[in-house]
Each structure stands twice: as C-alpha cells, then as structure tokens.
Write an enzyme that holds these catalytic residues in place. Structure first.
Site, short mmCIF file in Angstrom:
data_model
loop_
_atom_site.label_atom_id
_atom_site.label_comp_id
_atom_site.label_asym_id
_atom_site.label_seq_id
_atom_site.Cartn_x
_atom_site.Cartn_y
_atom_site.Cartn_z
N TYR A 143 3.22 -3.88 -10.01
CA TYR A 143 2.34 -2.78 -10.43
C TYR A 143 1.93 -2.91 -11.90
CZ TYR A 143 3.83 -0.39 -6.14
OH TYR A 143 4.09 -0.05 -4.83
N LYS A 194 13.24 -10.12 -1.62
CA LYS A 194 12.57 -11.04 -0.68
C LYS A 194 12.82 -12.45 -1.23
CE LYS A 194 9.75 -11.70 2.85
NZ LYS A 194 10.17 -11.50 4.24
N ASP A 226 12.17 -6.85 4.54
CA ASP A 226 11.68 -6.60 5.90
C ASP A 226 12.83 -6.14 6.80
OD1 ASP A 226 12.56 -9.16 5.30
OD2 ASP A 226 11.36 -10.16 6.83
N ASP A 250 9.10 1.73 -3.59
CA ASP A 250 8.02 2.68 -3.29
C ASP A 250 7.94 2.90 -1.79
OD1 ASP A 250 5.73 4.17 -3.37
OD2 ASP A 250 4.44 2.61 -4.23
N ASP A 254 9.84 6.16 0.66
CA ASP A 254 9.03 7.05 1.51
C ASP A 254 9.51 6.98 2.95
OD1 ASP A 254 7.47 7.88 -0.59
OD2 ASP A 254 5.57 7.58 0.49
#
Ligand code: NAD
Length: 369
Positions: A143, A194, A226, A250, A254
C-alpha cells in the site's frame, strides 16, 4: 500509592459517533469509583471538525491526540462530505492520525459470543468459542511501497504496478506486538505470509523466526495466506493470535470479522511503538441510522476495554467491561442489529444503561471468575 491520572482524547466524529462514544464514556466513568483514574478531553474530528474549522483534523485535535495517553475514536464520514476535495474528506482524519502518531499495529479481535452465534455465516458448532486476535501491520507493504503507478508499456498497452516492501525493522516491531499479545492470551502466534512465492514474505518469515528466540514461551507457527483464508472458514478456533502484513491483514481481518456476524460488536486498536493507541469500532459512521438511538454501542464500549488493556495497563477493568458485555447478552438484551427475527430490541442509551449496571457488578468479581 494511587495511580497517576491518565488522559484520554475523545474524538466522537460523525454520524452515530457521538451516540456510541457517549455510552463508552459512561462505562469508563462508572469505573472511577472502583479506582480507575482517567481524565477525558473531547475534540471535533472528521466532517464535524470540517464544518467548524474547514479541516477534518484540526491542529488542536491533533495536538490533543499527541498529548493523550490514548485516543477513543467514534467514526467519521457522511454523504454530505463525499464531494469534498480528498484532503478535506472526513476519512483523511483517521489516516492523518495514524500517520502523525505512528500507529503501525492494528489489533482486531474477532470473538464469537455464543448468544449471537446464530448470526455467523458459519454453523454455530464451527464458530462457538471462537476468539481470534488478528494483528495487521498498518503503515508498510504494497500500500505504501515505491515505485508505483500507471504507465504505457513498449507495446502500447496500459499497465499498473505496485511494490511490496518491508524493511527488517518494520517486521521486527510488528512481530514483537504479536508475541507480546500472545503472551497475554493462549501463547500461540501464527505468522501469515506468502513465503513460497514472495521475497518480501521470505524476509518476513525469517525475521519473525528470529524474534521468536526472545519469546520461547510462545508457540510460533507459519501459514501461507491462501491456507489461512481457508482455515479461517474451516476451523477458526485453531487460531489464537495471527500476525501478518498490511494487505493480507486487510483481507483476513474482514473475513474473520464477518464470521462473528455482527459489525456492531467488533472493536479495534491501532498502536504505536510505545503502547499508545487509537481505539475505535470497526464499523463506520452509519449515517443511515444516526440520531435515532438505535446504533449498537457495544463495539465502542469493547474498544474502551481494549484501551484500558493495551494503553493504560488496566487489565482488571478491561475484563470487567468485557464480562459486562457478555452478561447483558446473556440477559437477552439486543440492539436492533443483533436481534434475531421476533426478538425485541433496545436502544443505544438503554444498552449503555445495561452495561453500566453490569460493569459495576463485574468489577466486584474475582479476576479468575
Ligand atoms: P458503516 O459501517 O457505517 O455501515 C454499514 C451498515 O452497518 C449500515 O447499514 C449501518 O447502519 C450498519 N451499522 C454500522 N455500525 C452499526 C452499529 N454500531 N449499530 C448498528 N448498525 C450499524 O459503513 P458504510 O455505510 O459503508 O460507511 C458510512 C460512512 O462511514 C462512510 O462515510 C465511510 O467512509 C465511513 N467509514 C468510516 C470508518 C472510520 O471512521 N474508521 C470506517 C468505515 C467507514
């Protein structure tokens, strides 16, 4: 010796912000006769501040936030400010506070209250007892990494690019937050990355593993993102604390919050390197229900409990608030957003009344109750 008075900056913001923060303040003040020493100072933020001063994060509000031991934040935003230039929008206030105060660690507990398990998107038997704390790095990663942009490539096609980036020091400090939080809970930390594909993630894994040497009392595991997304749906109860980078956090936070089924119940903390933090519900300003005394104040009340735990070191009072919330749910009290069809609901203030009554009772109980 009496504890020093701690200063809390109170920034209610817009929409339902003032209504829900008022209830959290009542709960905090109810703890004063039991020994909690706090002073609260309120200031405008977001659209409310823009209307008063033309700035969603006025200097006086930022100065107050800087000088406080902790910040209790409601929510910002509303349709009437959506057309303003980006730097005047209410949402800039929260981004500005994070940046100015160096709030790099976002803590989001996703807790299932058994009384509300039917509202989860998963079957009750899968989520019953779920209590996961997701710690998301908030100021680095793809980001913020440079270079980023849009360009036209040699064959005339438009392409977009971003840079995933973490420095060792950024990983080390969020890893420490993860280990410290795990120490206050079940002492299990799962680091999500990852590393099978990304260099940044390989560094992440190496540094988290190095930090683990200082926390031999915490069991560290690693999981690919994942798989973590899948495991949160398959068996969320396997997790205690999850620590991960900005983008993965993020998405996973959620996902985890939805498993609890109720946006009005979930608190959050954003911490700096010294334990100072900004505490807010994860939901927004809900302009559709503002001013009607129907908003659920529990996420904000639980944010106040996190404030006591992480910035003021008042674990006993934090637990009192959390127990009080459980108790009102056990009593069958529900605001409209968490009531099942056919159940009667109570308003924002009435829910505040119930928690205030329960918190006084809970504070009198033993710590191990
Ligand atoms: P929202 O979270 O405000 O509302 C989504 C839905 O959930 C609405 O139907 C709302 O009524 C309901 N809801 C939210 N909180 C509730 C509560 N405590 N009790 C009962 N119902 C509740 O999200 P949105 O509608 O997408 O955004 C509204 C505004 O909030 C926007 O301006 C957005 O930018 C802002 N926002 C601010 C923050 C923040 O301050 N940190 C976070 C998210 C959104």
């Amino acid at each position: 010796m009496t504890a020093a008075m701690k200063k809390i900056a109170v920034l209610p913001g817009d929409g339902i912000g003032a209504e829900i923060v008022a209830q959290a303040l009542r709960v905090l003040r109810a703890l004063a006769p039991l020994g909690l020493r706090i002073e609260t100072i309120e200031a405008p933020v977001g659209g409310t501040a823009y209307e008063l001063s033309g700035d969603p994060l006025p200097t006086a509000t930022l100065d107050l936030a800087r000088s406080a031991d902790a910040i209790l934040f409601g929510s910002v935003g509303g349709w009437q400010w959506d057309k303003l230039a980006r730097d005047k929008r209410p949402e800039q206030a929260i981004l500005g506070l994070r940046k100015a105060l160096g709030l790099f660690a976002n803590l989001r507990p996703a807790v299932i209250y058994d009384e509300l398990a039917a509202a989860s998107t998963l079957r009750p038997e899968l989520v019953s007892g779920m209590d996961v704390l997701i710690i998301r790095e908030l100021t680095g990663d793809i980001y913020f990494g440079q270079p980023r942009g849009l360009r036209t490539n040699a064959s005339g096609e438009r392409e977009g690019f971003d840079t995933m980036h973490y420095a060792e020091s950024e990983i080390r400090r969020i890893a420490r937050v993860g280990f410290e939080a795990a120490r206050k809970r079940q002492r299990r930390l799962c680091s999500v990355d990852k590393a099978n594909v990304l260099e940044t993630s390989q560094l992440w894994r190496d540094v988290v593993t190095e930090v683990a040497a200082d926390y031999t009392d915490v069991a560290l595991s690693h999981m690919y993102v994942d798989n973590a997304a899948m495991q949160l749906l398959r068996n969320p109860r396997q997790f205690d604390v999850i620590v991960t980078g900005n983008m993965f956090g993020d998405i996973l936070s959620d996902e985890a919050s939805m498993l609890t089924g109720s946006i009005g119940m979930l608190p959050s903390a954003s911490l700096d390197a010294h334990g100072k933090g900004l505490y807010e519900p994860i939901h927004g300003s809900a302009p559709d229900i503002a001013g009607r005394d129907i908003a659920n104040p529990l996420a904000t009340i639980l944010s106040a409990a996190m404030l006591l735990r992480y910035s003021l070191g008042e674990e006993k009072f934090a637990l009192s608030i959390e127990r009080a919330v459980r108790r009102v749910l056990q009593q069958g009290l529900r605001t409209a957003d968490i009531a099942q069809p056919g159940e009667t609901s109570i308003g924002t203030c009435a829910m505040g009344d119930a928690v205030v009554a329960a918190v006084v009772a809970a504070a009198g109980e033993r710590d191990d109750a």
